[in-house]
Design an enzyme around this catalytic site. Structure first.
Site, mmCIF file in Angstrom:
data_model
loop_
_atom_site.group_PDB
_atom_site.id
_atom_site.type_symbol
_atom_site.label_atom_id
_atom_site.label_comp_id
_atom_site.label_asym_id
_atom_site.label_seq_id
_atom_site.Cartn_x
_atom_site.Cartn_y
_atom_site.Cartn_z
ATOM 1 N N CYS A 193 110.231 25.926 50.223
ATOM 2 C CA CYS A 193 109.995 27.442 50.545
ATOM 3 C C CYS A 193 110.169 28.482 49.155
ATOM 4 O O CYS A 193 109.322 28.189 48.480
ATOM 5 C CB CYS A 193 111.047 27.817 51.689
ATOM 6 N N HIS A 201 109.276 23.719 55.674
ATOM 7 C CA HIS A 201 110.869 23.371 55.553
ATOM 8 C C HIS A 201 110.648 22.002 56.198
ATOM 9 O O HIS A 201 110.750 21.858 57.610
ATOM 10 C CB HIS A 201 111.374 24.192 56.363
ATOM 11 N N GLU A 210 113.057 19.865 56.458
ATOM 12 C CA GLU A 210 114.296 19.688 57.129
ATOM 13 C C GLU A 210 114.487 20.272 58.469
ATOM 14 O O GLU A 210 115.358 19.963 59.272
ATOM 15 C CB GLU A 210 115.377 20.363 56.254
#
Lengths: 228, 193
Positions: free
Chosen positions: B77, B175, B177
């Protein structure tokens, strides 16, 4: 009020992440000072388990509250009454954590044809007009608006698509529709007619009335871009 | 394997730590240059505003350390954006690893872009076995335009670079994750670089 126990939040959260929910919103509707610590612990246990975005709300009234939740693995926070009481909080949170972290939840219902913002889970009316407040919230730096229509919430008759479309057209930040989900068609309707960017539901998922993978297939068939 | 997440106070890094733990990889959070240099893999996260994140990076001296790293580095990001030449956000000079300038979406689209969007034209082993048009979770107002370093592209207002690579440096705008199983696979691929 009749409350039904939908099960252990950590297990439920893991199950939703597994079955294709795109985001999890955890709202502690009975949040009090004493429960704040319990909330942080619960957030941590959920965050460890899930691999989708995680928004937490309930009783947040300061930058410090948000800091604790983020440190425990929340990605975003949702503020409601505290934003109405202290609108500067939106600016402060956006400055400290970024707009992407700040979801402002707005509960409203129509009083004599006027969409009026309510507090305390929709119990206490304010002077605020939904659309004016939404505009202010955007200007102050909210990243998303979670709009719950009290007129639709619990009815299972569909989302407040007319008000949602007006919000979505008027504002340049994503609008999450909440309140009224009863059938899969209601989700299609809110994306198409309500121009909603996302749709939130609780009981229809908790009580297995709508299956998320099946819902997503239906949305895809209706040409709504969706992660399968 | 020793994986270090650079902890310079820019945003929430717990999610990233948890994601690696789910893969069975213990992640160390550190702002210590020696610890970072000694890692097998480095994650450079970032959430928030570019110029203040860069100021924090400079305060720790890590702006000088990151470009010299030799092991695989993954910017996520804002981390990815700071690895570029420049960002119009706060008129910020970046680390200059990726030869591209970060710019803002216009007001023709909703800004920030928050939500799931597709990645395509996937290149490099970072995307090994990742299907084209996989959905990733994105939250951003600024983007890196298409450029030579692009290894994944996403369409939002324009086709832009949602992942970049140069030598041992990788950057993703999305992202991983927070992007479900596919995101987890990308992190696993990174661990295997």
């Amino acid at each position: 009020m009749d409350l039904r126990d939908a099960g252990d939040p950590v297990e439920l959260a893991a199950k939703y992440a597994e079955t294709g929910a795109d985001e999890l919103v955890f709202l502690d509707i009975s949040a009090t000072e004493e429960r704040r610590k319990t909330l942080a612990d619960l957030v941590l246990r959920v965050a460890e388990k899930i691999n989708i975005p995680f928004t937490v709300g309930g009783g947040i009234s300061s930058v410090e509250d948000v800091d604790v939740l983020l440190q425990n693995g929340a990605d975003k926070v949702s503020i409601n009454s505290s934003a109405v009481k202290n609108p500067q909080l939106i600016n402060d949170l956006a400055a400290k954590f970024g707009s992407q972290c700040v979801v402002v939840a707005i509960d409203a219902k129509q009083i004599e044809g006027k969409w009026t913002v309510h507090l305390v889970g929709g119990k206490v009316p304010t002077e605020l007009d939904l659309f004016e407040w939404a505009k202010e919230v955007e200007q102050r730096g909210a990243g998303e608006i979670l709009f719950t229509s009290m007129d639709h919430d619990g009815t299972k008759n569909g989302f407040a698509d007319e008000a949602l479309a007006k919000l979505s057209t008027m504002l340049n930040i994503p609008i999450i529709a909440s309140g009224g989900a009863g059938t899969m068609q209601h989700f299609t309707d809110t994306f198409k007619n309500g121009k909603s960017d996302a749709a939130l539901a609780a009981s229809v998922f908790h009580f297995h009335e709508i299956d998320i993978p099946e819902l997503k297939q239906v949305l895809k068939k209706n040409n709504i871009p969706v992660r399968i | 394997m020793k994986l270090v997440i650079i902890n310079y106070g820019a945003g929430n890094i717990q999610s990233i730590k948890f994601a690696f733990e789910r893969l069975g990889v213990h992640a160390i959070l550190s702002d210590d240059a020696d610890v970072i240099k000694a890692a097998d893999k480095v994650i450079f996260p970032g959430v928030g505003e570019a110029s203040s994140a860069m100021a924090k990076l400079k305060a720790t001296g890590l702006d000088k350390v990151i470009p010299t790293l030799k092991q695989p580095v993954l910017g996520i990001c804002l981390g990815m954006q700071l690895m570029c030449n420049h960002s119009t956000e706060g008129d910020t000079t970046g680390l200059g690893i990726f030869d591209v300038d970060v710019v803002k979406f216009s007001n023709k689209v909703k800004v920030p872009q928050i939500g799931w969007n597709e990645i395509e034209s996937l290149k490099t082993p970072l995307f090994k076995d990742i299907p084209e048009h996989s959905f990733m979770y994105l939250v951003h107002s600024f983007y890196a335009p298409k450029c030579d370093a692009m290894i994944a592209s996403t369409n939002y207002e324009v086709d832009y670079a949602s992942a970049l690579q140069k030598d041992n440096f990788y950057g993703v705008q999305f992202h991983p994750e927070k992007s479900g199983k596919v995101g987890q696979e990308i992190l696993k691929n990174f661990c295997q670089l």
